[in-house]
Design a protein around this motif. Sequence first.
Motif, PDB file in Angstrom:
ATOM      1  N   ALA A  68      38.368  40.099  37.993  1.00  0.00           N
ATOM      2  CA  ALA A  68      38.464  40.507  39.393  1.00  0.00           C
ATOM      3  C   ALA A  68      38.620  42.020  39.505  1.00  0.00           C
ATOM      4  O   ALA A  68      38.044  42.645  40.407  1.00  0.00           O
ATOM      5  N   ARG A  71      35.206  43.550  38.946  1.00  0.00           N
ATOM      6  CA  ARG A  71      34.366  43.384  40.140  1.00  0.00           C
ATOM      7  C   ARG A  71      34.776  44.351  41.237  1.00  0.00           C
ATOM      8  O   ARG A  71      33.923  44.937  41.921  1.00  0.00           O
ATOM      9  N   ASN A  98      38.322  39.585  45.830  1.00  0.00           N
ATOM     10  CA  ASN A  98      39.003  40.032  44.630  1.00  0.00           C
ATOM     11  C   ASN A  98      40.511  39.923  44.749  1.00  0.00           C
ATOM     12  O   ASN A  98      41.189  39.654  43.769  1.00  0.00           O
TER      13      ASN A  98
END
Length: 189
Positions: A68, A71, A98
Amino acid sequence: MTFGSPPPTAARPPQRSRARKLIPLAVAAWAVLEIWLLILVGEAAGGLTVLALLAAGVLLGSVVIKRAGRRAWERLARTVQAAENPAAAPAGRESSGNGLMMLGGLLIMIPGLLSDAAGLLCLFPPTRALLRKTFERRLTRRAGYAPGSLGDAFEQARMHRPDGKVVPGEVIRDDEPPAPRHDGPQLPH
């Protein structure tokens, strides 16, 4: 005998809200329930199984948080690149999620089966979308403005006065001597 100041009054401590009273109790009940469930699993499957479950939760949670975070970093890089070059901006709005993924990873890393189940709910796309919509609705209802909107920014910047007026200016205190200015012309002594 003092002059100029009112006599001290017996100050009552501020009342705690109901949520502030119940949160420690809820955390304690959660911890007791987690320990009880781990003991039940330990009696049914053995201590090594519980240890393996806890270790797997830490590993899985750290992988989810790392993914996460990666990302989020890539999305930030794309946003900065799109700000520098508007022609290269992506066409559609992509869903991030996220924050809930990181929360899910953190909940999985916390020892316990209930926290693992709550973390998995934050990871699966259908439940993650449902949780995101619920949180956004509650924040919008509480604040009165959509999070991240222009109205929200004005609301945060406004002073807390009943009429909401903001007066730009500078505070000058009478009890302090003025500081010497070094950028102006120097007067002869």
